[in-house]
Scaffold this active site. Sequence first.
Site, PDB file in Angstrom:
ATOM      1  N   ASN A  69       5.884   6.358  -0.940  1.00  0.00           N
ATOM      2  CA  ASN A  69       7.181   5.818  -1.373  1.00  0.00           C
ATOM      3  C   ASN A  69       8.031   5.278  -0.235  1.00  0.00           C
ATOM      4  O   ASN A  69       9.254   5.278  -0.306  1.00  0.00           O
ATOM      5  CB  ASN A  69       7.966   6.880  -2.157  1.00  0.00           C
ATOM      6  N   ARG A  70       7.362   4.844   0.815  1.00  0.00           N
ATOM      7  CA  ARG A  70       8.028   4.264   1.988  1.00  0.00           C
ATOM      8  C   ARG A  70       8.899   5.259   2.747  1.00  0.00           C
ATOM      9  O   ARG A  70       9.699   4.871   3.599  1.00  0.00           O
ATOM     10  CB  ARG A  70       8.871   3.033   1.602  1.00  0.00           C
ATOM     11  N   LEU A  71       8.741   6.557   2.471  1.00  0.00           N
ATOM     12  CA  LEU A  71       9.471   7.571   3.234  1.00  0.00           C
ATOM     13  C   LEU A  71       8.611   7.987   4.425  1.00  0.00           C
ATOM     14  O   LEU A  71       8.161   9.126   4.547  1.00  0.00           O
ATOM     15  CB  LEU A  71       9.811   8.771   2.334  1.00  0.00           C
TER      16      LEU A  71
ATOM     17  N   ILE B 286       0.859  -1.176   0.000  1.00  0.00           N
ATOM     18  CA  ILE B 286       0.000   0.000   0.000  1.00  0.00           C
ATOM     19  C   ILE B 286       0.898   1.231   0.000  1.00  0.00           C
ATOM     20  O   ILE B 286       1.879   1.291   0.748  1.00  0.00           O
ATOM     21  CB  ILE B 286      -0.910   0.017   1.252  1.00  0.00           C
TER      22      ILE B 286
END
Length: 216
Positions: A194-196, A12
């Site tokens: 973006n997984r940041l 997700i």
Amino acid sequence: MALTHNIADIRINYSKQELTEASVAGNPIDQFQVWLQEAIQAQADEPTALVLSTVNAAGKPSARVVLLKGVDAQGFTFFTNYESRKGHELAENPFAALTFFWPALERQVRIEGRVAKVNPAVSDAYFQSRPKGSQIGAWASPQSKEIESRTKLEEADKQYTTQFADTESIPRPEHWGGYVLQPEVIEFWQGRQNRLHDRIVYKLSDTAWKLKRLAP
């Protein structure tokens, strides 16, 4: 039965909110209460459910889901059977970790600290607030112990139901009560694109909380 999906491809892209040093409370307990209230208002499933992780004397970890029943300046309170596996592990090693996850808000909270039993009067008061069936269950279940069958458990439940049938106030069994985790580290995680992800951690230094940002 084989899985029908490649679980490595399940992901997700979180994008609902952000978490900044300027937006959080100076005290992590206050910040946790804000997030818990928002989870309740968002009608998140089981907003007080948490994963309790303990470690035994041999250094082997175990984890299970329990329910938070109180949070204040003293810490995070939950109740259980003192003779259960988690009870024995907490007696051997009084440090534990709690993990809350609220997917509806794309949030996680991780808490670490020392655990102690609450005052017996606190356990008594909470036990009396429980439904009668749950009170009887605390007497009937030798939690975490091997049992012969489901039938034996139901027989014990019937036995205590009969025993306490005319009891106005069922007493709390000595083997059942509360624990409070006194936090030393509390981390707030907010999912981002973006997984940041945003990660803000509070660490207790003497009597003051120090706040830092961690890389995702």
